[in-house]
Design a protein around this motif. Structure first.
Motif, mmCIF file in Angstrom:
data_model
loop_
_atom_site.group_PDB
_atom_site.id
_atom_site.type_symbol
_atom_site.label_atom_id
_atom_site.label_comp_id
_atom_site.label_asym_id
_atom_site.label_seq_id
_atom_site.Cartn_x
_atom_site.Cartn_y
_atom_site.Cartn_z
ATOM 1 N N ARG A 153 0.841 -1.208 0.000
ATOM 2 C CA ARG A 153 0.000 0.000 0.000
ATOM 3 C C ARG A 153 0.868 1.247 0.000
ATOM 4 O O ARG A 153 0.584 2.213 -0.703
ATOM 5 N N PHE A 205 2.292 1.749 -3.449
ATOM 6 C CA PHE A 205 1.221 2.204 -4.346
ATOM 7 C C PHE A 205 0.903 3.678 -4.116
ATOM 8 O O PHE A 205 0.833 4.472 -5.058
ATOM 9 N N GLU A 206 0.748 4.049 -2.846
ATOM 10 C CA GLU A 206 0.399 5.437 -2.532
ATOM 11 C C GLU A 206 1.543 6.391 -2.828
ATOM 12 O O GLU A 206 1.319 7.567 -3.115
ATOM 13 N N ARG A 262 1.373 7.662 -6.224
ATOM 14 C CA ARG A 262 0.298 8.617 -6.410
ATOM 15 C C ARG A 262 0.857 10.023 -6.652
ATOM 16 O O ARG A 262 0.310 10.788 -7.440
#
Lengths: 105, 105
Positions: A16, A19-20, A23
């Motif tokens: 996570r 992934f973030e 962003r």
DNA sequence: CAGCTTCGTAAGTCATAACTTACCGTAAGC
DNA sequence: GCTTACGGTAAGTTATGACTTACGAAGCTG
């Protein structure tokens, strides 16, 4: 059933974070590994899972691989979630629940 | 950060089946266990995780516990997903990606 | 009250998946 | 061409979490 892969991919905290992190901006494997408290091969393995879930895409740039965020995976997960807001199912479930409450079942 | 609990809860296939089963109607622990290929205590443990994620609620009915679907958990996960569709972040990310492509970074 | 049902928890086992180090292929720089 | 940087994969270890059986608490039943 690709939403399963998305849920599994996002279930791991390291994955996570990776992934973030994408962003904000696209990054190489090395850049991602520096941010994370795990080794570079571990990041590579996580990226493989994220790619399989269509949460990231790769762009070969000479020697490096530039990873960026991919929305397709998120969309399939959102579609899955949306199925739970069906009014018909909602009404049916509530009715059954009421019957159980009233000992009609 | 309750969306983390939701993702983890839905990541397990058995837990997903239990959750989706409650979509149709509310059920006791025993009823849920009959449907699933695992033991009743296993179902109890899964329900604990689902409850912690606010994906189910319990209703004590004499001897039995009636479990039903709870939307709160799904909503927090949906809110989390929605943050990824922010136009500002999207634009910024795309711009950075373009710069990397053009060797401006 | 005695026995039966329902279900949660404890304790232990086993499978999996998240990590490590070691190694290899490929591209870039001198 | 040789060396260095980048990153994927293999192999092995370790941690986690999904399961089991055993047990106990709380409530209905006769």
């Amino acid at each position: 059933m690709t939403y399963e892969a998305v849920i599994i991919a996002l279930a791991d905290p390291t994955r996570r974070r990776i992934f973030e992190s994408l962003r904000v901006k696209s990054k190489t494997v090395g850049e991602l590994a520096e941010e994370q408290p795990v080794s570079r091969p571990a990041v590579s393995q996580h990226l493989k899972v994220l790619k399989n879930a269509e949460l990231v895409r790769v762009e070969a740039k000479g020697n490096r691989r530039i990873y960026s965020m991919e929305k397709k995976g998120l969309e399939s997960l959102r579609r899955y979630l949306d199925t739970f807001w069906s009014d018909a199912l909602e009404a049916y479930g509530q009715e059954i629940f009421r019957r159980i409450e009233n000992d009609e079942l």
